[in-house]
Design an enzyme around this catalytic site. Structure first.
Site, PDB file in Angstrom:
ATOM      1  N   ASN A  30       0.860  -1.188   0.000  1.00 16.77           N
ATOM      2  CA  ASN A  30       0.000   0.000   0.000  1.00 16.77           C
ATOM      3  C   ASN A  30       0.895   1.236   0.000  1.00 16.77           C
ATOM      4  OD1 ASN A  30      -1.832   2.014   0.468  1.00 16.77           O
ATOM      5  ND2 ASN A  30      -2.473   1.282   2.500  1.00 16.77           N
ATOM      6  N   TRP A  31       0.961   1.894  -1.144  1.00 18.84           N
ATOM      7  CA  TRP A  31       1.870   3.041  -1.264  1.00 18.84           C
ATOM      8  C   TRP A  31       1.316   4.298  -0.596  1.00 18.84           C
ATOM      9  CZ3 TRP A  31       3.817   2.804  -7.117  1.00 18.84           C
ATOM     10  CH2 TRP A  31       4.451   1.575  -7.318  1.00 18.84           C
ATOM     11  N   LYS A  32       0.050   4.255  -0.218  1.00 16.57           N
ATOM     12  CA  LYS A  32      -0.605   5.407   0.436  1.00 16.57           C
ATOM     13  C   LYS A  32      -0.409   6.672  -0.411  1.00 16.57           C
ATOM     14  CE  LYS A  32      -0.213   3.034   4.815  1.00 16.57           C
ATOM     15  NZ  LYS A  32      -0.171   3.092   6.280  1.00 16.57           N
ATOM     16  N   HIS A  59      -9.555   0.970   5.059  1.00 13.61           N
ATOM     17  CA  HIS A  59      -8.272   1.148   5.739  1.00 13.61           C
ATOM     18  C   HIS A  59      -8.485   2.081   6.939  1.00 13.61           C
ATOM     19  CE1 HIS A  59      -4.147   2.290   6.583  1.00 13.61           C
ATOM     20  NE2 HIS A  59      -3.783   1.223   5.915  1.00 13.61           N
ATOM     21  N   GLU A 109      -6.860   4.465   8.012  1.00  9.74           N
ATOM     22  CA  GLU A 109      -6.657   5.894   7.720  1.00  9.74           C
ATOM     23  C   GLU A 109      -7.899   6.489   7.065  1.00  9.74           C
ATOM     24  OE1 GLU A 109      -2.933   5.297   5.691  1.00  9.74           O
ATOM     25  OE2 GLU A 109      -2.021   4.780   7.623  1.00  9.74           O
ATOM     26  N   GLY A 135       2.838   2.148  10.873  1.00 10.92           N
ATOM     27  CA  GLY A 135       3.824   3.225  10.759  1.00 10.92           C
ATOM     28  C   GLY A 135       4.566   3.534  12.052  1.00 10.92           C
ATOM     29  N   SER A 186       3.619  -2.296  10.315  1.00 10.78           N
ATOM     30  CA  SER A 186       5.071  -2.377  10.547  1.00 10.78           C
ATOM     31  C   SER A 186       5.683  -3.706  10.131  1.00 10.78           C
ATOM     32  CB  SER A 186       5.406  -2.054  12.016  1.00 10.78           C
ATOM     33  OG  SER A 186       5.073  -0.714  12.310  1.00 10.78           O
ATOM     34  N   GLY A 198       2.977  -1.250   4.297  1.00 10.76           N
ATOM     35  CA  GLY A 198       2.947   0.179   3.998  1.00 10.76           C
ATOM     36  C   GLY A 198       4.344   0.691   3.674  1.00 10.76           C
TER      37      GLY A 198
HETATM   38  P1  13P Z   1       3.164   0.279   7.679  1.00 15.44           P
HETATM   39  O1  13P Z   1       3.676  -0.997   7.056  1.00 15.44           O
HETATM   40  O2  13P Z   1       3.880   1.499   7.229  1.00 15.44           O
HETATM   41  O3  13P Z   1       3.067   0.149   9.176  1.00 15.44           O
HETATM   42  O4  13P Z   1       1.653   0.466   7.148  1.00 15.44           O
HETATM   43  C1  13P Z   1       0.771  -0.583   7.239  1.00 15.44           C
HETATM   44  C2  13P Z   1      -0.445  -0.226   6.484  1.00 15.44           C
HETATM   45  O5  13P Z   1      -1.222   0.619   6.877  1.00 15.44           O
HETATM   46  C3  13P Z   1      -0.690  -0.927   5.202  1.00 15.44           C
HETATM   47  O6  13P Z   1      -1.971  -0.711   4.730  1.00 15.44           O
END
Ligand code: 13P
Length: 251
Positions: free
Chosen positions: A8-10, A92, A94, A165, A204, A225
């Site tokens: 997931n590149w966000k 998600h 977020e 994160g 993470s 992420g």
């Molecule tokens: P991280 O791997 O940066 O913790 O993010 C996880 C995430 O939200 C994937 O959708």
């Protein structure tokens, strides 16, 4: 069992970076793992073109409940399809936190996405406060019951909000316990289909912890992420998944 590794590149990646990352992933991807990348909508077409003909599939990070209409700034499932996506992430944390998405909205989005032929990854997970209060199973149970249509056949991602994160992950025992609980809820909510749903762990995930997390029962892969933005790290996680697939009896 083949593990599924989703990146997931966000909200990261201008065209040049996205193209370079997609090319590196395409070149290094091991054949024994199923890989997905979820670039921002602005570079979806570009990334889908680069990855066409490779084993790496592409998805959107969200879609609207409606197919089209007066929804400024939003993207529909059919637009994702049109741009080359075959997958979409829905619910998600977020999106749930920043865009006030409820379980009910997430379920409507799943229905909209499936109607367009998209494969779905639906995310659930408790906050740090919920876990402090010992309410993680209750919260995740509610999210599963509310977010999944009764005929759901997609992928579920367990992403504890406090692990996203932060560099912190639940212990292996905690992941195993939660994934076992989720499997039970899926069976209860979806009947026989609940057995088939792949459950990803997210939060993470990095090269140093991916193999141990993915080897746990009922962990069918990872939703990654930050580490998915570094091709070498994403590919290292993919190779860990491929090694597990190779090692598992019956393939
Ligand atoms: P991280 O791997 O940066 O913790 O993010 C996880 C995430 O939200 C994937 O959708």
């Amino acid at each position: 069992m083949r593990h599924l590794i989703a990146g997931n590149w966000k909200m990261n990646g201008l065209a040049a970076e996205a193209a370079a990352l997609a090319e590196a992933v395409a070149q290094g991807c091991p054949v024994e793992a199923d890989l997905l990348v979820f670039p921002p909508a602005t570079v979806l077409t570009l990334v889908a073109r680069i990855l066409a003909g490779t084993p790496v599939a592409v998805g959107g990070q969200d879609c609207h409940t409606d197919g089209s209409g007066a929804h400024t700034g939003d993207v529909s499932a059919s637009m994702l399809r049109d741009a080359g996506a075959t997958w979409v992430i829905l619910g998600h944390s977020e999106r749930r936190a920043e865009h006030h998405e409820t379980d009910d909205i997430v379920r409507q989005k799943v229905n909209a996405a499936v109607a367009c032929g998209l494969n779905t990854i639906v995310c659930v997970g408790e906050t740090a406060e919920h876990r402090r209060e010992g309410r993680q199973a209750e919260i995740v149970g509610w999210q599963i019951a509310g977010s999944l249509p009764k005929d759901f056949t997609g992928v579920l991602a367990y992403e504890p909000v406090w692990a996203i994160g932060t560099g912190r992950t639940p212990t292996e025992a905690e992941v195993e316990e939660m994934h076992g609980f989720i499997r039970g809820e899926l069976r209860r909510e979806l009947g026989v289909n609940g057995e088939k749903v792949c459950i990803l762990y997210g939060g993470s995930v990095k090269p140093s912890n991916a193999a141990a997390l993915m080897a746990l029962p009922d962990v069918g892969g990872a939703l990654v992420g930050g580490a998915s933005l570094v091709a070498a790290d994403f590919l290292s996680i993919a190779r860990a998944a491929a090694a597990l697939s190779n090692g598992s009896a019956g393939g």
